[in-house]
Design a protein around this motif. Structure first.
Motif, short mmCIF file in Angstrom:
data_model
loop_
_atom_site.label_atom_id
_atom_site.label_comp_id
_atom_site.label_asym_id
_atom_site.label_seq_id
_atom_site.Cartn_x
_atom_site.Cartn_y
_atom_site.Cartn_z
N ASN A 172 0.83 -1.21 0.00
CA ASN A 172 0.00 0.00 0.00
C ASN A 172 0.86 1.26 0.00
O ASN A 172 0.55 2.24 -0.69
N GLY A 173 1.95 1.24 0.77
CA GLY A 173 2.83 2.40 0.83
C GLY A 173 3.55 2.64 -0.49
O GLY A 173 3.70 3.79 -0.93
N ALA A 174 3.99 1.56 -1.14
CA ALA A 174 4.68 1.68 -2.43
C ALA A 174 3.74 2.26 -3.49
O ALA A 174 4.12 3.14 -4.27
N VAL A 192 9.52 4.56 -12.22
CA VAL A 192 9.82 3.39 -11.39
C VAL A 192 8.83 2.28 -11.69
O VAL A 192 7.62 2.49 -11.62
N GLU A 193 9.33 1.10 -12.03
CA GLU A 193 8.48 -0.07 -12.19
C GLU A 193 8.28 -0.72 -10.83
O GLU A 193 9.25 -0.98 -10.12
N LEU A 194 7.03 -0.98 -10.48
CA LEU A 194 6.72 -1.67 -9.22
C LEU A 194 6.40 -3.13 -9.53
O LEU A 194 5.45 -3.43 -10.26
N HIS A 195 7.21 -4.03 -8.98
CA HIS A 195 7.01 -5.47 -9.17
C HIS A 195 6.72 -6.11 -7.82
O HIS A 195 7.48 -5.91 -6.86
N THR A 196 5.63 -6.87 -7.74
CA THR A 196 5.23 -7.46 -6.47
C THR A 196 5.25 -8.98 -6.53
O THR A 196 4.97 -9.59 -7.56
N ASN A 280 10.11 -17.48 -7.45
CA ASN A 280 9.57 -16.13 -7.28
C ASN A 280 8.90 -15.72 -8.58
O ASN A 280 9.54 -15.75 -9.65
N ASP A 281 7.64 -15.36 -8.54
CA ASP A 281 7.01 -14.77 -9.72
C ASP A 281 6.57 -13.36 -9.35
O ASP A 281 5.79 -13.15 -8.44
N LEU A 282 7.14 -12.41 -10.06
CA LEU A 282 6.89 -11.01 -9.81
C LEU A 282 5.93 -10.45 -10.86
O LEU A 282 6.10 -10.68 -12.06
N LYS A 283 4.95 -9.72 -10.40
CA LYS A 283 3.99 -9.10 -11.30
C LYS A 283 4.21 -7.60 -11.33
O LYS A 283 4.31 -6.96 -10.27
N ARG A 284 4.31 -7.05 -12.52
CA ARG A 284 4.43 -5.59 -12.64
C ARG A 284 3.08 -4.93 -12.44
O ARG A 284 2.10 -5.25 -13.13
#
Length: 287
Positions: A172-174, A192-196, A280-284
């Motif tokens: 939430n903060g990101a 900035v790309e955010l990957h979670t 690890n699977d990261l979603k943009r």
């Protein structure tokens, strides 16, 4: 079961593991020559949840500069100083360049605990001060491109993987930081790309490397769906990291050698069978 079959099983298992590890490396070609920050809540998050991604992203051939920002020192049991040092040691095992690339906060705003709620705006403010200080001190208009000192931010998704409220607060903060950075910047791409990190069911959490084919299949089907909907960006949003056997052992060492204060009996099960030690699977995320 005859002897040949018994001997063939570990060979087959190892082959599948190495094949998926090698195949996954083609899914993250955009992570090269980037300034990347891993945002975590507690010391040991980087090892228990993100070691496959860290070991891949810190590989010299990719040319990335990876840092870790940890919002608490995990002082719930009075071991804050110890755990901060353990994080430094773990980061080195996971490929970071030096201890200067690790920052651990000790703030009353971010107290470690399942019952503590971290304020979204305070997290966003930490990120703002760290990576886009000019957005606070300089007035800009819509004609000015948004800027930041990192290219990629990696953290937990909206479910926090383990449903830990501190993990969820980071997501939430990101999002709040990046949404604020893009406020009034219509027409510009977020710098900035955010990957979670994708959360999965309790069953899949303990499938170890066997979850890699499942994750690949789901990603493939998602790509087909996006293609049919003519949404090519959606199909490219997932990045998959699968550790090979050496990387898996290195991730385990980050726990057993560095985070010794946290190696309670139940964590042996996690570092042995936990899929996040291998996959690890990261979603943009869309900003």
């Amino acid at each position: 079961m005859d002897l040949i079959t018994i001997l063939a099983i570990p060979i087959l298992v190892s082959t599948i593991w190495l094949f998926t590890a090698n195949l996954s490396r083609s899914s993250h070609p955009n992570f090269t020559n980037k300034k990347i920050c891993l945002l975590i809540a507690h010391p040991d998050d980087e090892a228990m949840f993100f070691s496959p991604a860290l070991l891949a992203l810190t590989a010299p051939e990719f040319g990335n500069h990876v840092k870790i920002l940890c919002l608490s020192n995990g002082n719930a049991d009075g071991l804050g100083q110890v755990r901060g040092k353990e994080l430094m040691a773990s980061a080195k095992l996971l490929g970071l360049r030096s201890g200067e690339d690790v920052l651990v906060l000790d703030s009353l705003d971010f107290v470690d605990g399942m019952d503590t709620k971290w304020d979204t705006e305070k997290i966003a403010d930490v990120l703002r001060q760290a990576f886009s200080p000019q957005s606070q001190t300089k007035k800009t208009n819509g004609d000015d491109a948004p800027t930041a000192t990192i290219d990629v931010l990696v953290t937990f998704d909206r479910h926090g993987v383990s449903s830990h409220p501190n993990h969820i607060a980071l997501y939430n903060g990101a999002k709040a930081w990046l949404n604020g950075l893009m406020k009034g910047k219509r027409g510009w791409r977020c710098p900035v790309e955010l990957h979670t990190l994708a959360s999965v069911s309790i069953l899949r959490k303990y499938l170890s490397f066997l979850d890699a084919p499942m994750t690949m299949l789901l990603g493939f089907l998602s790509g087909i769906k996006a293609s049919r909907n003519q949404n090519k960006d959606e199909g490219r949003r997932q990045a998959l990291f699968v550790s090979d056997i050496w990387q898996w052992r290195q991730g385990q060492k980050a726990m057993t050698k560095a985070h010794k204060s946290q190696m309670r009996w139940f964590r042996w099960g996690w570092i042995t069978f936990g899929r996040y030690m291998v996959v690890n699977d990261l979603k943009r995320e869309v900003i």
